[in-house]
Design a protein around this motif. Structure first.
Motif, PDB file in Angstrom:
ATOM      1  N   LEU A 119      65.665 -49.139 122.664  1.00 12.57           N
ATOM      2  CA  LEU A 119      66.583 -48.834 123.753  1.00 12.57           C
ATOM      3  C   LEU A 119      67.754 -49.811 123.808  1.00 12.57           C
ATOM      4  CD1 LEU A 119      64.180 -47.789 126.655  1.00 12.57           C
ATOM      5  CD2 LEU A 119      65.623 -46.341 125.232  1.00 12.57           C
ATOM      6  N   SER A 120      67.536 -51.057 123.387  1.00 14.59           N
ATOM      7  CA  SER A 120      68.664 -51.990 123.344  1.00 14.59           C
ATOM      8  C   SER A 120      69.691 -51.547 122.314  1.00 14.59           C
ATOM      9  CB  SER A 120      68.164 -53.404 123.035  1.00 14.59           C
ATOM     10  OG  SER A 120      67.585 -53.462 121.751  1.00 14.59           O
ATOM     11  N   THR A 121      69.232 -50.963 121.208  1.00 16.54           N
ATOM     12  CA  THR A 121      70.152 -50.410 120.214  1.00 16.54           C
ATOM     13  C   THR A 121      70.914 -49.228 120.794  1.00 16.54           C
ATOM     14  OG1 THR A 121      68.687 -51.103 118.426  1.00 16.54           O
ATOM     15  CG2 THR A 121      70.311 -49.404 117.923  1.00 16.54           C
ATOM     16  N   VAL A 122      70.206 -48.370 121.508  1.00 20.45           N
ATOM     17  CA  VAL A 122      70.872 -47.235 122.165  1.00 20.45           C
ATOM     18  C   VAL A 122      71.951 -47.729 123.119  1.00 20.45           C
ATOM     19  CG1 VAL A 122      70.498 -45.369 123.822  1.00 20.45           C
ATOM     20  CG2 VAL A 122      68.904 -45.698 121.931  1.00 20.45           C
ATOM     21  N   TYR A 123      71.603 -48.729 123.927  1.00 17.52           N
ATOM     22  CA  TYR A 123      72.562 -49.272 124.886  1.00 17.52           C
ATOM     23  C   TYR A 123      73.810 -49.820 124.175  1.00 17.52           C
ATOM     24  CZ  TYR A 123      74.431 -52.371 128.510  1.00 17.52           C
ATOM     25  OH  TYR A 123      75.249 -52.997 129.404  1.00 17.52           O
ATOM     26  N   GLY A 124      73.612 -50.587 123.108  1.00 18.12           N
ATOM     27  CA  GLY A 124      74.741 -51.168 122.398  1.00 18.12           C
ATOM     28  C   GLY A 124      75.629 -50.113 121.759  1.00 18.12           C
ATOM     29  N   ILE A 125      75.021 -49.074 121.153  1.00 24.08           N
ATOM     30  CA  ILE A 125      75.816 -48.023 120.509  1.00 24.08           C
ATOM     31  C   ILE A 125      76.653 -47.276 121.548  1.00 24.08           C
ATOM     32  CG2 ILE A 125      75.665 -45.824 119.277  1.00 24.08           C
ATOM     33  CD1 ILE A 125      73.225 -46.941 117.823  1.00 24.08           C
ATOM     34  N   VAL A 126      76.033 -46.952 122.673  1.00 22.27           N
ATOM     35  CA  VAL A 126      76.761 -46.223 123.713  1.00 22.27           C
ATOM     36  C   VAL A 126      77.913 -47.063 124.256  1.00 22.27           C
ATOM     37  CG1 VAL A 126      76.564 -45.197 126.020  1.00 22.27           C
ATOM     38  CG2 VAL A 126      74.780 -44.800 124.323  1.00 22.27           C
ATOM     39  N   LYS A 127      77.655 -48.338 124.539  1.00 21.22           N
ATOM     40  CA  LYS A 127      78.715 -49.190 125.077  1.00 21.22           C
ATOM     41  C   LYS A 127      79.809 -49.413 124.048  1.00 21.22           C
ATOM     42  CE  LYS A 127      78.745 -50.679 128.545  1.00 21.22           C
ATOM     43  NZ  LYS A 127      79.283 -50.072 129.780  1.00 21.22           N
ATOM     44  N   GLN A 128      79.450 -49.570 122.757  1.00 22.35           N
ATOM     45  CA  GLN A 128      80.463 -49.773 121.738  1.00 22.35           C
ATOM     46  C   GLN A 128      81.282 -48.501 121.528  1.00 22.35           C
ATOM     47  OE1 GLN A 128      78.885 -51.392 118.118  1.00 22.35           O
ATOM     48  NE2 GLN A 128      80.874 -51.951 117.297  1.00 22.35           N
ATOM     49  N   SER A 129      80.738 -47.360 121.886  1.00 22.45           N
ATOM     50  CA  SER A 129      81.466 -46.093 121.801  1.00 22.45           C
ATOM     51  C   SER A 129      82.292 -45.829 123.050  1.00 22.45           C
ATOM     52  CB  SER A 129      80.480 -44.935 121.583  1.00 22.45           C
ATOM     53  OG  SER A 129      79.730 -45.129 120.396  1.00 22.45           O
ATOM     54  N   GLY A 130      82.317 -46.768 123.990  1.00 22.02           N
ATOM     55  CA  GLY A 130      83.104 -46.606 125.209  1.00 22.02           C
ATOM     56  C   GLY A 130      82.413 -45.798 126.279  1.00 22.02           C
ATOM     57  N   GLY A 131      81.097 -45.595 126.167  1.00 18.77           N
ATOM     58  CA  GLY A 131      80.374 -44.756 127.109  1.00 18.77           C
ATOM     59  C   GLY A 131      79.490 -45.538 128.048  1.00 18.77           C
ATOM     60  N   TRP A 132      78.690 -44.791 128.815  1.00 23.72           N
ATOM     61  CA  TRP A 132      77.789 -45.371 129.811  1.00 23.72           C
ATOM     62  C   TRP A 132      76.452 -44.656 129.702  1.00 23.72           C
ATOM     63  CZ3 TRP A 132      80.036 -49.228 132.829  1.00 23.72           C
ATOM     64  CH2 TRP A 132      81.426 -49.284 132.760  1.00 23.72           C
ATOM     65  N   ILE A 133      75.367 -45.364 129.939  1.00 21.50           N
ATOM     66  CA  ILE A 133      74.036 -44.761 129.890  1.00 21.50           C
ATOM     67  C   ILE A 133      73.235 -45.241 131.090  1.00 21.50           C
ATOM     68  CG2 ILE A 133      73.126 -46.593 128.386  1.00 21.50           C
ATOM     69  CD1 ILE A 133      71.319 -44.396 127.131  1.00 21.50           C
ATOM     70  N   PHE A 134      72.502 -44.302 131.709  1.00 19.41           N
ATOM     71  CA  PHE A 134      71.709 -44.605 132.887  1.00 19.41           C
ATOM     72  C   PHE A 134      70.317 -43.993 132.709  1.00 19.41           C
ATOM     73  CE2 PHE A 134      76.138 -44.333 134.179  1.00 19.41           C
ATOM     74  CZ  PHE A 134      76.322 -45.556 134.814  1.00 19.41           C
ATOM     75  N   ALA A 135      69.331 -44.687 133.250  1.00 22.97           N
ATOM     76  CA  ALA A 135      67.944 -44.209 133.195  1.00 22.97           C
ATOM     77  C   ALA A 135      67.458 -43.933 134.599  1.00 22.97           C
ATOM     78  CB  ALA A 135      67.053 -45.247 132.522  1.00 22.97           C
ATOM     79  N   ASP A 136      66.771 -42.809 134.742  1.00 21.35           N
ATOM     80  CA  ASP A 136      66.211 -42.429 136.037  1.00 21.35           C
ATOM     81  C   ASP A 136      64.768 -41.992 135.812  1.00 21.35           C
ATOM     82  OD1 ASP A 136      65.907 -41.818 138.669  1.00 21.35           O
ATOM     83  OD2 ASP A 136      66.755 -39.805 138.498  1.00 21.35           O
ATOM     84  N   SER A 137      63.865 -42.547 136.594  1.00 22.26           N
ATOM     85  CA  SER A 137      62.458 -42.220 136.372  1.00 22.26           C
ATOM     86  C   SER A 137      61.668 -42.480 137.634  1.00 22.26           C
ATOM     87  CB  SER A 137      61.888 -43.055 135.224  1.00 22.26           C
ATOM     88  OG  SER A 137      60.513 -42.800 135.058  1.00 22.26           O
ATOM     89  N   LYS A 138      60.639 -41.653 137.805  1.00 18.32           N
ATOM     90  CA  LYS A 138      59.638 -41.862 138.835  1.00 18.32           C
ATOM     91  C   LYS A 138      58.268 -41.849 138.172  1.00 18.32           C
ATOM     92  CE  LYS A 138      62.305 -39.796 142.589  1.00 18.32           C
ATOM     93  NZ  LYS A 138      62.353 -38.735 143.634  1.00 18.32           N
ATOM     94  N   PRO A 139      57.410 -42.783 138.513  1.00 21.87           N
ATOM     95  CA  PRO A 139      56.096 -42.846 137.857  1.00 21.87           C
ATOM     96  C   PRO A 139      55.365 -41.507 137.916  1.00 21.87           C
ATOM     97  CG  PRO A 139      56.449 -44.779 139.225  1.00 21.87           C
ATOM     98  CD  PRO A 139      57.590 -43.860 139.507  1.00 21.87           C
ATOM     99  N   GLY A 140      54.891 -41.072 136.751  1.00 25.70           N
ATOM    100  CA  GLY A 140      54.153 -39.826 136.667  1.00 25.70           C
ATOM    101  C   GLY A 140      55.013 -38.587 136.561  1.00 25.70           C
ATOM    102  N   GLN A 141      56.330 -38.715 136.635  1.00 27.38           N
ATOM    103  CA  GLN A 141      57.217 -37.557 136.601  1.00 27.38           C
ATOM    104  C   GLN A 141      58.181 -37.600 135.421  1.00 27.38           C
ATOM    105  OE1 GLN A 141      59.114 -36.827 140.352  1.00 27.38           O
ATOM    106  NE2 GLN A 141      57.300 -37.357 141.544  1.00 27.38           N
ATOM    107  N   GLY A 142      57.901 -38.414 134.436  1.00 29.10           N
ATOM    108  CA  GLY A 142      58.757 -38.469 133.269  1.00 29.10           C
ATOM    109  C   GLY A 142      59.981 -39.335 133.486  1.00 29.10           C
ATOM    110  N   ALA A 143      60.828 -39.380 132.461  1.00 23.93           N
ATOM    111  CA  ALA A 143      62.043 -40.200 132.494  1.00 23.93           C
ATOM    112  C   ALA A 143      63.209 -39.366 132.002  1.00 23.93           C
ATOM    113  CB  ALA A 143      61.875 -41.455 131.649  1.00 23.93           C
TER     114      ALA A 143
END
Length: 797
Positions: free
Chosen positions: A620-644
């Motif tokens: 996920l740190s690689t995902v974060y770096g690629i997205v930021k280096q591409s000028g984008g933004w990434i957000f995670a939303d999750s509730k226990p037991g309901q997936g991510a």
């Protein structure tokens, strides 16, 4: 000041001359009388002497002074006149010398300094000098805002004297602001009326009790109407005291409300005026108290700040909606005591503070508390003693800073990620140097062994593991946004389509893959290979989460692309996401979800919840770096037991989509022939990398000159002349690679250059303004070094 010798004035000189003529006439008459004995002749001599003396006196009085005669000034008289003024006065002559000054001048400037060189700041001396020049030129000059000895001064300079050859300097103290007048205008003006609207009557009275000013509410209560004024009246005559000791307005007699007088001494010294605040003492009047309590509750509910009232027993009387939101309490079941809001460690401190203020403390205090439901986020509770508010004894104020806390967490997280990214980039750079040496030596040893040799398999295993380590460094560089990227203008559905078959194999038969694409998707600019890695990493994490939830397999992985308009961005309410057009990639699963305490850490490098040996924590740190280096933004939303759900926003690129290469197809292989001739100057500060590169190039037929820094490389050029190629590291001590190349290009502007570095090419090109240079990323193999050398020399030929 030293005294100045004085000379008689012109009139005095004339009187002395007349007296001398009379004396001379009498002496002449006496001589004639003695010699001749004739009174008639003696009288004639005396008359002649007197007439001659009178004529001389008259001529001296009316005749103009000779041009060569210097003027006589009575400075004693001038100084006496100056002493009569309270202002500081000084006189200077044409030569700039101080010729007279009074005692006020000496006291103000602690002596007799000569203007404009007075003990002022630089700006004050300059302003005073400018005023002096204006006085010589125009007759008058002035300067203000001068500070000397703690006094504010205003200077006036005037040209004076019969010949206009003197300057008179007058320094006047600027009086301080009349605080009494200011207070009177505040009390009797709109500010006092606003206080009156809140039920507070205000008056400014002298030390003897004479009213200097009052707000309209007090005037109306004291006189019974809007007409008239109480200014100039004795304030005590407006009040009466009943048998119970209550103070009321005389006009209202026993039917009026009891009053509470609060004196406010805002000035020091005897005779200073006093500000009086007059309140209805509703605590002593039950009917007024009930009426005031209703108004008070309405006022508290209308306040935008979080406010609560507490009685003398420390129990809540009222909480407005803002306080309920800030304290995050259940409005249906509010707490009984303020201590019920905070963690156990803060209960005693809150209870003690409320007890102290309920007992009579009149000031306010701020204290940091931790709410019971959010112990990691300290907030500020303001406590103040309440008087005249019925049963309320303490007023509490709590600011709703949940949004501020969220932004603070996001900023702290971004700052931490940036710091960790810089560290990761530096570690990857140094590690790339080590891997370059390992991989290079493995390549050189494999040239001396053939498959089937006992050592060949061991060398191949070392090389394979080194390549795996190189993959980890690439992930570190991706996280730190320092990896080399090849951005293109593309469509996100094309990227997802290219990796769909791979994802199906990764997910297995038990996981259902659902892919949906939105309409009117804008193009984005990114590296297609890196975006593929983002999709694969998110999918693999989702697969592992679903396997954790259901070890037998199963679940659904959904990949969705959609267009996001600026209006939708505003509706999201994400402050750090700029308002713009985006193309979003949403990856969601039906796994176990991410616990709240883990969610803020998922993008940190080396953080993993997997078992030892089953994850590096870089996905996920690689995902974060690629997205930021591409000028984008990434957000995670999750509730226990309901997936991510991971949502990636890439800004829409306005240019047209260019032709795309097949994303998963490798480029056509280059010719394997890498032999060449020529002289190569190799500059590398790491000895192990320099040794491997030198041996690799020598085996390919090149003559290699080596240097461990930029200065040594310049010495090699002086000794051997122009080489055919310069290969240099970028980051080196003393003289770095770009500085070396600029020096060399001054002498050999067409010399081919290859930069090699463990940092990203894009990162380096932003800071290197050198044209016609090639780039070789570390770690590289012997084959890659030979191919790069061959290609650059072929292009320069």
């Amino acid at each position: 000041m030293a005294s100045i010798p004085l000379t008689p004035s012109r009139a005095t000189s004339a009187r002395l001359a007349a007296l001398a003529s009379v004396v001379a006439g009498i002496a002449a008459a006496a001589v004639v009388l003695t010699l001749i004995g004739s009174w008639i002749v003696a009288a004639a001599f005396m008359a002649t002497a007197i007439v001659a003396g009178g004529t001389a006196v008259a001529w001296r009085m009316v005749a103009p002074a000779s041009a060569g005669t210097s003027r006589i000034i009575d400075w004693d008289f001038t100084r006496v006149v100056a002493q009569a003024s309270d202002d500081a006065i000084a006189v200077t002559d044409r030569a700039g010398r101080l010729v007279c000054a009074n005692d006020a001048y000496e006291a103000l400037f602690d002596g007799f300094p000569t203007p404009p060189g007075l003990p002022l700041d630089d700006d004050g001396v300059a302003a005073l000098a400018s005023a002096g020049r204006a006085a010589w030129r125009d007759g008058r000059g002035s300067a203000s805002d001068l500070a000397a000895g703690g006094n504010q001064l205003r200077a006036q300079v005037a040209r004076a004297g019969d010949d206009s050859d003197m300057l008179v300097w007058r320094f006047t103290s600027v009086p301080d602001t009349d605080i009494t007048a200011t207070a009177r205008s505040l009390v009797a003006g709109p500010g006092g009326d606003r206080l009156g609207g809140a039920g507070i009557m205000m008056a400014l009275v002298t030390a003897e009790g004479v009213v200097l000013g009052a707000n309209s509410t007090l005037t109306m209560r004291a006189l019974g109407g809007d007409e008239g004024t109480i200014e100039g009246m004795d304030f005590a005559r407006l009040l009466v005291t009943d048998a119970a000791g209550f103070i009321r307005f005389e006009r209202e007699t026993a039917n009026g409300n009891p009053l509470r007088l609060i004196p406010i001494h805002f000035m020091e010294g005897e005779g200073a005026p006093v500000l009086l605040a007059i309140l209805d003492d509703v605590e002593r009047d039950p009917a007024a108290s009930a009426n005031a309590s209703a108004h008070l509750r309405s006022l508290v509910n209308l306040m935008p700040l979080g406010v609560a009232l507490v009685d003398r027993e420390g129990r809540f009387l009222q909480m407005n909606n803002a306080f309920i939101r800030a304290a995050q309490v259940d409005a249906a079941h509010p707490p009984l005591y303020p201590g019920d809001l905070v963690v156990r460690e803060d209960k005693a401190a809150v209870a003690d503070a409320i007890r102290r203020f309920a007992g009579g403390a009149s000031h306010t205090a701020d204290m940091a508390i931790r709410l019971k439901d959010h112990p990691d986020e300290p907030i500020v509770l303001t406590i103040a003693g309440a008087r005249g508010l019925g049963e309320a004894a303490v007023l509490l104020s709590l600011k709703d800073n949940s949004e501020e806390s969220r932004l603070r967490r996001e900023v702290a997280q971004a700052t931490k990620m940036q710091a960790v990214g810089q560290l990761a980039g530096g570690v990857a750079h140094d590690f790339n140097n080590i891997l370059t040496a390992i991989i290079g030596h493995c390549d050189l040893m494999m040239m001396r062994h053939s498959p089937g040799d006992s050592d060949y398999d061991d060398i191949q295993q070392v090389r394979t593991n080194s390549n795996r380590a190189a993959g980890l460094t690439r992930q570190l560089l991706a996280f730190s946004r320092q990896q080399t990227m090849r951005p293109q203008v593309l469509q996100l559905p094309d990227v997802v389509s290219e990796v769909s078959n791979l994802l199906k194999r990764l997910m297995g038969e038990t996981v259902k893959l659902e892919v949906t694409h939105g309409r009117n998707l804008g193009p984005v600019r990114a590296d297609p290979g890196q975006l593929e890695q983002v999709v694969v990493n998110l999918a693999v994490n989702a697969r592992d989460a679903m396997l954790t939830a259901n070890p037998r397999g199963g679940g659904a992985l959904t990949i969705q692309t959609k267009a996001v308009t600026p209006a939708e961005v505003r509706a999201l309410g994400i402050d750090i996401l700029p308002v713009a057009d985006y193309t979003a990639l949403v990856v969601s699963d039906t796994g176990t979800g991410i616990p709240p305490e883990v969610l803020p850490k998922i993008f940190e490098p080396f953080f993993t919840t997997k078992e030892v040996g089953k994850g590096t924590g870089l996905g996920l740190s690689t995902v974060y770096g690629i997205v930021k280096q591409s000028g984008g933004w990434i957000f995670a939303d999750s509730k226990p037991g309901q997936g991510a759900t991971f949502t990636m926003y890439l800004p829409v690129h306005n240019e047209a989509v260019v032709a795309q290469r097949p994303m998963l197809n490798r480029p056509a292989p280059k010719p394997v022939e890498t032999w060449g001739t020529g002289t190569v100057l190799l500059v590398e500060d790491e000895a192990m990398v320099r040794a491997v590169a030198e041996r690799a190039l020598s085996r390919q037929g090149y003559t290699v000159l080596t240097a461990d820094n930029g200065e040594a490389a310049l010495q090699q050029l002086e000794a051997h002349g122009k080489p055919d190629l310069l290969i240099s590291d970028v980051v080196m001590p003393q003289m770095d690679g770009p500085t070396l190349v600029r020096r060399v290009r001054e002498q050999y502007p067409d010399l081919p250059i290859i930069f090699m570095s463990g940092y990203a090419e894009e990162q380096l090109r932003k800071s290197i303004d050198i044209e016609n240079v090639a780039f070789l990323p570390k770690p590289f193999s012997v084959q890659q070094l030979a191919e790069a050398t061959r290609d650059v020399l072929a292009a320069a030929a």
